[in-house]
Motif scaffolding. Sequence first.
Motif, PDB file in Angstrom:
ATOM      1  N   GLU A 241      24.377  45.363  44.651  1.00  0.00           N
ATOM      2  CA  GLU A 241      24.800  45.490  46.039  1.00  0.00           C
ATOM      3  C   GLU A 241      24.507  44.177  46.756  1.00  0.00           C
ATOM      4  OE1 GLU A 241      26.136  49.394  45.492  1.00  0.00           O
ATOM      5  OE2 GLU A 241      26.431  47.970  47.141  1.00  0.00           O
ATOM      6  N   ASP A 242      25.205  43.940  47.844  1.00  0.00           N
ATOM      7  CA  ASP A 242      25.005  42.726  48.619  1.00  0.00           C
ATOM      8  C   ASP A 242      24.134  42.970  49.846  1.00  0.00           C
ATOM      9  OD1 ASP A 242      28.360  41.529  47.988  1.00  0.00           O
ATOM     10  OD2 ASP A 242      26.500  41.160  46.914  1.00  0.00           O
ATOM     11  N   ASP A 243      23.579  44.170  49.980  1.00  0.00           N
ATOM     12  CA  ASP A 243      22.848  44.534  51.187  1.00  0.00           C
ATOM     13  C   ASP A 243      21.576  43.713  51.388  1.00  0.00           C
ATOM     14  OD1 ASP A 243      24.784  46.410  51.514  1.00  0.00           O
ATOM     15  OD2 ASP A 243      23.595  48.086  50.746  1.00  0.00           O
ATOM     16  N   HIS A 244      20.969  43.261  50.311  1.00  0.00           N
ATOM     17  CA  HIS A 244      19.663  42.618  50.414  1.00  0.00           C
ATOM     18  C   HIS A 244      19.736  41.123  50.102  1.00  0.00           C
ATOM     19  CE1 HIS A 244      18.146  46.667  50.784  1.00  0.00           C
ATOM     20  NE2 HIS A 244      18.660  46.984  49.610  1.00  0.00           N
ATOM     21  N   VAL A 245      20.889  40.531  50.353  1.00  0.00           N
ATOM     22  CA  VAL A 245      21.046  39.104  50.096  1.00  0.00           C
ATOM     23  C   VAL A 245      20.299  38.300  51.150  1.00  0.00           C
ATOM     24  CG1 VAL A 245      22.683  37.203  50.002  1.00  0.00           C
ATOM     25  CG2 VAL A 245      23.242  39.379  48.923  1.00  0.00           C
ATOM     26  N   SER A 246      19.568  37.279  50.697  1.00  0.00           N
ATOM     27  CA  SER A 246      18.834  36.396  51.593  1.00  0.00           C
ATOM     28  C   SER A 246      19.652  35.133  51.857  1.00  0.00           C
ATOM     29  CB  SER A 246      17.489  36.014  50.953  1.00  0.00           C
ATOM     30  OG  SER A 246      16.938  34.883  51.585  1.00  0.00           O
ATOM     31  N   PRO A 247      19.517  34.554  53.057  1.00  0.00           N
ATOM     32  CA  PRO A 247      20.239  33.304  53.351  1.00  0.00           C
ATOM     33  C   PRO A 247      19.887  32.179  52.386  1.00  0.00           C
ATOM     34  CG  PRO A 247      19.363  34.273  55.354  1.00  0.00           C
ATOM     35  CD  PRO A 247      18.773  35.040  54.223  1.00  0.00           C
ATOM     36  N   MET A 248      18.730  32.284  51.709  1.00  0.00           N
ATOM     37  CA  MET A 248      18.317  31.251  50.767  1.00  0.00           C
ATOM     38  C   MET A 248      18.723  31.570  49.340  1.00  0.00           C
ATOM     39  SD  MET A 248      17.230  28.898  52.556  1.00  0.00           S
ATOM     40  CE  MET A 248      16.724  27.859  51.191  1.00  0.00           C
ATOM     41  N   ASP A 249      19.382  32.708  49.134  1.00  0.00           N
ATOM     42  CA  ASP A 249      19.891  33.023  47.796  1.00  0.00           C
ATOM     43  C   ASP A 249      21.006  32.042  47.449  1.00  0.00           C
ATOM     44  OD1 ASP A 249      18.203  35.070  47.191  1.00  0.00           O
ATOM     45  OD2 ASP A 249      19.548  36.657  47.882  1.00  0.00           O
ATOM     46  N   LEU A 250      21.102  31.688  46.176  1.00  0.00           N
ATOM     47  CA  LEU A 250      22.090  30.693  45.761  1.00  0.00           C
ATOM     48  C   LEU A 250      23.506  31.131  46.102  1.00  0.00           C
ATOM     49  CD1 LEU A 250      22.749  28.041  44.380  1.00  0.00           C
ATOM     50  CD2 LEU A 250      22.680  29.226  42.163  1.00  0.00           C
ATOM     51  N   SER A 251      23.813  32.407  45.929  1.00  0.00           N
ATOM     52  CA  SER A 251      25.161  32.884  46.228  1.00  0.00           C
ATOM     53  C   SER A 251      25.523  32.647  47.691  1.00  0.00           C
ATOM     54  CB  SER A 251      25.296  34.366  45.877  1.00  0.00           C
ATOM     55  OG  SER A 251      24.466  35.159  46.704  1.00  0.00           O
ATOM     56  N   GLU A 252      24.562  32.869  48.592  1.00  0.00           N
ATOM     57  CA  GLU A 252      24.821  32.655  50.012  1.00  0.00           C
ATOM     58  C   GLU A 252      24.899  31.175  50.347  1.00  0.00           C
ATOM     59  OE1 GLU A 252      25.358  34.923  52.793  1.00  0.00           O
ATOM     60  OE2 GLU A 252      26.011  35.816  50.902  1.00  0.00           O
ATOM     61  N   LEU A 253      24.036  30.379  49.727  1.00  0.00           N
ATOM     62  CA  LEU A 253      24.087  28.936  49.953  1.00  0.00           C
ATOM     63  C   LEU A 253      25.424  28.366  49.495  1.00  0.00           C
ATOM     64  CD1 LEU A 253      20.474  27.948  48.783  1.00  0.00           C
ATOM     65  CD2 LEU A 253      21.337  27.949  51.145  1.00  0.00           C
ATOM     66  N   LEU A 254      25.923  28.840  48.372  1.00  0.00           N
ATOM     67  CA  LEU A 254      27.217  28.383  47.877  1.00  0.00           C
ATOM     68  C   LEU A 254      28.355  28.853  48.779  1.00  0.00           C
ATOM     69  CD1 LEU A 254      26.721  28.849  44.039  1.00  0.00           C
ATOM     70  CD2 LEU A 254      27.377  26.722  45.170  1.00  0.00           C
ATOM     71  N   LYS A 255      28.289  30.102  49.191  1.00  0.00           N
ATOM     72  CA  LYS A 255      29.333  30.639  50.057  1.00  0.00           C
ATOM     73  C   LYS A 255      29.438  29.850  51.352  1.00  0.00           C
ATOM     74  CE  LYS A 255      30.555  34.887  52.567  1.00  0.00           C
ATOM     75  NZ  LYS A 255      30.137  36.283  52.860  1.00  0.00           N
ATOM     76  N   GLU A 256      28.294  29.616  52.006  1.00  0.00           N
ATOM     77  CA  GLU A 256      28.293  28.896  53.278  1.00  0.00           C
ATOM     78  C   GLU A 256      28.512  27.397  53.084  1.00  0.00           C
ATOM     79  OE1 GLU A 256      28.291  30.307  56.266  1.00  0.00           O
ATOM     80  OE2 GLU A 256      28.332  32.221  55.184  1.00  0.00           O
ATOM     81  N   GLY A 257      27.910  26.864  52.013  1.00  0.00           N
ATOM     82  CA  GLY A 257      27.959  25.427  51.795  1.00  0.00           C
ATOM     83  C   GLY A 257      29.297  24.909  51.307  1.00  0.00           C
ATOM     84  N   THR A 258      30.169  25.787  50.801  1.00  0.00           N
ATOM     85  CA  THR A 258      31.484  25.360  50.298  1.00  0.00           C
ATOM     86  C   THR A 258      32.630  25.887  51.150  1.00  0.00           C
ATOM     87  OG1 THR A 258      31.660  27.253  48.780  1.00  0.00           O
ATOM     88  CG2 THR A 258      30.629  25.243  47.922  1.00  0.00           C
ATOM     89  N   LYS A 259      32.294  26.520  52.272  1.00  0.00           N
ATOM     90  CA  LYS A 259      33.339  27.142  53.095  1.00  0.00           C
ATOM     91  C   LYS A 259      34.383  26.125  53.539  1.00  0.00           C
ATOM     92  CE  LYS A 259      32.053  30.450  55.710  1.00  0.00           C
ATOM     93  NZ  LYS A 259      31.409  31.245  56.794  1.00  0.00           N
TER      94      LYS A 259
END
Length: 312
Positions: free
Chosen positions: A23-41
């Motif tokens: 699930e994506d409910d507990h994703v942290s802003p420092m998780d790699l998936s989130e860093l990639l999502k935001e950093g490559t937008k």
Amino acid sequence: MPSAIESPEGGEEGDVLRYEDMEDDHVSPMDLSELLKEGTKESHDRAENTQFVKDFLKGRIKKELFKLATVALHFTYSALEEEMDRNKNNPLFAPLYFPMELHRREALAKDLKYFYGEDWKEKIQCSEATQQYVDRIHHVGQHEPELLVAHAYTRYMGDLSGGQVLKKVAQRALKLPSTEEGIQFYVFDNISNAQQFKQLYRARMNALDLDENTKERIVEEANRAFRYNMQVFDELDKIGRSLAEEAQDGGFPVHDGKGDIRKCPYYADKLGTAGPGCPFHAIMGLARQPLVQLVLAACVAVAAGAAAWYIL
């Protein structure tokens, strides 16, 4: 029952991650998936707005150009999957090693066989922009394997997302068979639910033992990967602008795929001269003959006279 995928290390009890557990409910802003999502937008938006992609999405894609795009994908994924195989036991990449689910080499070979025939390997070559991309992938796999995550993320997550839209557009625009020949690249037979698989993949990424600096380097490398993709798109767009209108059904292709495509005016603006096997070269050579020029001039004169008579 939802599918389950064992860990790439072999799948001892407790190492099995089920789709429904992701699930994506507990994703942290420092998780790699989130860093990639935001950093490559921003890079993602630029890639989507390249002329090649915009034309593709509107169904304005010539078959010859689609074939060349498939060739570029073949060389790109051959390099990527070679390096993934090399690093399948590296703890910085191993959790993301899903050869049965993700690898595209066999699918691309089927597509190239469909478009070019049994001897497709002799009819294709790696373009300049694609070669730069391939060289970078090999460098990363051999010298900085922790950055391989960026290239895998950029390609496979895109294939499972927007790639599925392109599949339908290509099938309709190019009138490809309903049996999916020519678009096997977009078919993931071993993934029953793309959304759940992407959740699993992101969870595996977030579980990698990476420090903050390495995560930043992976995001930077992902942006680099987007730039390489955009260079390939720009190269294809340039080729597309120089392609002649394709022959209607039953017509012959504008190029046989052999030799240096950069030397054919169908494939590049203002580059070199056409080889003897190029139809453009043959036609232009014939048009330079004095007798042919005389006949053409006479035809033009007759046509002009007829037009003038009609107007009067």
